[in-house]
Design a protein around this motif. Sequence first.
Motif, PDB file in Angstrom:
ATOM      1  N   LEU A   1     -14.004  68.763 -14.665  1.00  0.00           N
ATOM      2  CA  LEU A   1     -12.905  68.066 -15.318  1.00  0.00           C
ATOM      3  C   LEU A   1     -13.249  67.513 -16.695  1.00  0.00           C
ATOM      4  O   LEU A   1     -12.423  67.547 -17.603  1.00  0.00           O
ATOM      5  CB  LEU A   1     -12.407  66.923 -14.423  1.00  0.00           C
ATOM      6  CG  LEU A   1     -11.884  67.352 -13.049  1.00  0.00           C
ATOM      7  CD1 LEU A   1     -11.571  66.135 -12.195  1.00  0.00           C
ATOM      8  CD2 LEU A   1     -10.664  68.241 -13.202  1.00  0.00           C
ATOM      9  N   VAL A   2     -14.459  66.987 -16.847  1.00  0.00           N
ATOM     10  CA  VAL A   2     -14.803  66.302 -18.093  1.00  0.00           C
ATOM     11  C   VAL A   2     -15.618  67.190 -19.022  1.00  0.00           C
ATOM     12  O   VAL A   2     -15.504  67.086 -20.239  1.00  0.00           O
ATOM     13  CB  VAL A   2     -15.578  64.988 -17.776  1.00  0.00           C
ATOM     14  CG1 VAL A   2     -15.969  64.266 -19.040  1.00  0.00           C
ATOM     15  CG2 VAL A   2     -14.767  64.098 -16.859  1.00  0.00           C
ATOM     16  N   THR A   3     -16.424  68.065 -18.485  1.00  0.00           N
ATOM     17  CA  THR A   3     -17.337  68.940 -19.210  1.00  0.00           C
ATOM     18  C   THR A   3     -18.174  68.141 -20.204  1.00  0.00           C
ATOM     19  O   THR A   3     -17.993  68.251 -21.426  1.00  0.00           O
ATOM     20  CB  THR A   3     -16.577  70.075 -19.947  1.00  0.00           C
ATOM     21  OG1 THR A   3     -15.611  70.623 -19.064  1.00  0.00           O
ATOM     22  CG2 THR A   3     -17.532  71.163 -20.405  1.00  0.00           C
ATOM     23  N   PRO A   4     -19.122  67.343 -19.709  1.00  0.00           N
ATOM     24  CA  PRO A   4     -19.973  66.549 -20.596  1.00  0.00           C
ATOM     25  C   PRO A   4     -20.802  67.432 -21.527  1.00  0.00           C
ATOM     26  O   PRO A   4     -21.235  68.521 -21.154  1.00  0.00           O
ATOM     27  CB  PRO A   4     -20.877  65.783 -19.644  1.00  0.00           C
ATOM     28  CG  PRO A   4     -20.224  65.859 -18.312  1.00  0.00           C
ATOM     29  CD  PRO A   4     -19.419  67.094 -18.312  1.00  0.00           C
ATOM     30  N   GLN A   5     -20.991  66.968 -22.747  1.00  0.00           N
ATOM     31  CA  GLN A   5     -21.722  67.729 -23.755  1.00  0.00           C
ATOM     32  C   GLN A   5     -23.149  67.225 -23.961  1.00  0.00           C
ATOM     33  O   GLN A   5     -23.839  67.732 -24.844  1.00  0.00           O
ATOM     34  CB  GLN A   5     -20.962  67.688 -25.087  1.00  0.00           C
ATOM     35  CG  GLN A   5     -19.571  68.297 -25.027  1.00  0.00           C
ATOM     36  CD  GLN A   5     -19.597  69.757 -24.610  1.00  0.00           C
ATOM     37  OE1 GLN A   5     -20.456  70.516 -25.039  1.00  0.00           O
ATOM     38  NE2 GLN A   5     -18.660  70.151 -23.754  1.00  0.00           N
TER      39      GLN A   5
ATOM     40  N   THR B   1     -17.091  66.178 -12.080  1.00  0.00           N
ATOM     41  CA  THR B   1     -17.278  65.738 -13.465  1.00  0.00           C
ATOM     42  C   THR B   1     -17.517  66.936 -14.368  1.00  0.00           C
ATOM     43  O   THR B   1     -16.964  67.009 -15.473  1.00  0.00           O
ATOM     44  CB  THR B   1     -18.461  64.751 -13.557  1.00  0.00           C
ATOM     45  OG1 THR B   1     -18.216  63.657 -12.679  1.00  0.00           O
ATOM     46  CG2 THR B   1     -18.657  64.247 -14.964  1.00  0.00           C
ATOM     47  N   GLU B   2     -18.322  67.875 -13.929  1.00  0.00           N
ATOM     48  CA  GLU B   2     -18.594  69.078 -14.710  1.00  0.00           C
ATOM     49  C   GLU B   2     -17.318  69.887 -14.932  1.00  0.00           C
ATOM     50  O   GLU B   2     -17.072  70.403 -16.015  1.00  0.00           O
ATOM     51  CB  GLU B   2     -19.627  69.939 -13.974  1.00  0.00           C
ATOM     52  CG  GLU B   2     -19.878  71.304 -14.554  1.00  0.00           C
ATOM     53  CD  GLU B   2     -20.612  71.253 -15.881  1.00  0.00           C
ATOM     54  OE1 GLU B   2     -20.505  72.250 -16.616  1.00  0.00           O
ATOM     55  OE2 GLU B   2     -21.264  70.252 -16.190  1.00  0.00           O
TER      56      GLU B   2
ATOM     57  N   THR C   1     -19.322  64.777  -6.669  1.00  0.00           N
ATOM     58  CA  THR C   1     -18.916  63.970  -7.827  1.00  0.00           C
ATOM     59  C   THR C   1     -19.380  64.606  -9.127  1.00  0.00           C
ATOM     60  O   THR C   1     -18.614  64.699 -10.090  1.00  0.00           O
ATOM     61  CB  THR C   1     -19.495  62.544  -7.698  1.00  0.00           C
ATOM     62  OG1 THR C   1     -19.036  61.975  -6.474  1.00  0.00           O
ATOM     63  CG2 THR C   1     -19.074  61.677  -8.861  1.00  0.00           C
ATOM     64  N   THR C   2     -20.633  65.050  -9.160  1.00  0.00           N
ATOM     65  CA  THR C   2     -21.124  65.676 -10.391  1.00  0.00           C
ATOM     66  C   THR C   2     -20.443  67.016 -10.649  1.00  0.00           C
ATOM     67  O   THR C   2     -20.190  67.378 -11.800  1.00  0.00           O
ATOM     68  CB  THR C   2     -22.649  65.863 -10.354  1.00  0.00           C
ATOM     69  OG1 THR C   2     -23.009  66.623  -9.203  1.00  0.00           O
ATOM     70  CG2 THR C   2     -23.362  64.525 -10.346  1.00  0.00           C
TER      71      THR C   2
ATOM     72  N   TRP D   1     -26.655  67.712 -13.316  1.00  0.00           N
ATOM     73  CA  TRP D   1     -25.552  67.857 -12.366  1.00  0.00           C
ATOM     74  C   TRP D   1     -25.885  68.695 -11.134  1.00  0.00           C
ATOM     75  O   TRP D   1     -25.369  68.417 -10.056  1.00  0.00           O
ATOM     76  CB  TRP D   1     -24.259  68.311 -13.055  1.00  0.00           C
ATOM     77  CG  TRP D   1     -24.085  69.775 -13.277  1.00  0.00           C
ATOM     78  CD1 TRP D   1     -24.403  70.472 -14.388  1.00  0.00           C
ATOM     79  CD2 TRP D   1     -23.537  70.710 -12.349  1.00  0.00           C
ATOM     80  NE1 TRP D   1     -24.104  71.781 -14.209  1.00  0.00           N
ATOM     81  CE2 TRP D   1     -23.558  71.954 -12.970  1.00  0.00           C
ATOM     82  CE3 TRP D   1     -23.035  70.606 -11.067  1.00  0.00           C
ATOM     83  CZ2 TRP D   1     -23.107  73.105 -12.349  1.00  0.00           C
ATOM     84  CZ3 TRP D   1     -22.580  71.754 -10.442  1.00  0.00           C
ATOM     85  CH2 TRP D   1     -22.609  72.981 -11.094  1.00  0.00           C
TER      86      TRP D   1
ATOM     87  N   TRP E   1     -27.228  66.886 -19.338  1.00  0.00           N
ATOM     88  CA  TRP E   1     -26.273  67.107 -18.254  1.00  0.00           C
ATOM     89  C   TRP E   1     -26.495  68.414 -17.490  1.00  0.00           C
ATOM     90  O   TRP E   1     -26.430  68.417 -16.260  1.00  0.00           O
ATOM     91  CB  TRP E   1     -24.842  67.020 -18.796  1.00  0.00           C
ATOM     92  CG  TRP E   1     -23.825  67.220 -17.715  1.00  0.00           C
ATOM     93  CD1 TRP E   1     -23.043  68.304 -17.518  1.00  0.00           C
ATOM     94  CD2 TRP E   1     -23.512  66.305 -16.656  1.00  0.00           C
ATOM     95  NE1 TRP E   1     -22.251  68.134 -16.415  1.00  0.00           N
ATOM     96  CE2 TRP E   1     -22.524  66.906 -15.868  1.00  0.00           C
ATOM     97  CE3 TRP E   1     -23.975  65.050 -16.301  1.00  0.00           C
ATOM     98  CZ2 TRP E   1     -21.984  66.299 -14.749  1.00  0.00           C
ATOM     99  CZ3 TRP E   1     -23.428  64.439 -15.189  1.00  0.00           C
ATOM    100  CH2 TRP E   1     -22.450  65.060 -14.428  1.00  0.00           C
TER     101      TRP E   1
END
Length: 102
Positions: free
Chosen positions: A50-54, A47-48, A43-44, A62, A58
């Motif tokens: 597709l979403v690339t959290p800033q 997320t990394e 899941t992480t 992850w 993070w």
Amino acid sequence: MSTPGRRVPASCPTRRHHDQSRLIRAVQPTGRLPCWSLAAGMTTAATELLVTPQAGWWPALWPLPWYLTCLTALTWAILRAREKAAQHPPDEDLPDQWDRAA
């Protein structure tokens, strides 16, 4: 009757059964942990990708489930090996027919 505070010898069959049941109760939930940490790692990772959290935390968060997957799998493997070793009788207690090889 036993004296209060006196230890039961380790060779006692009831103690061995108690240790085996305690070990079984430890192995079962420990076997589920690698599955859940692997799911969290996937899941992480998704997320990394597709979403690339800033968020600043993070990059440290992850990969954590992947490390936990390795740790819990190793822990489960050790506990499972101990459980299997506790289930087998010592070599001296083998039936006579087991001594004859085919």
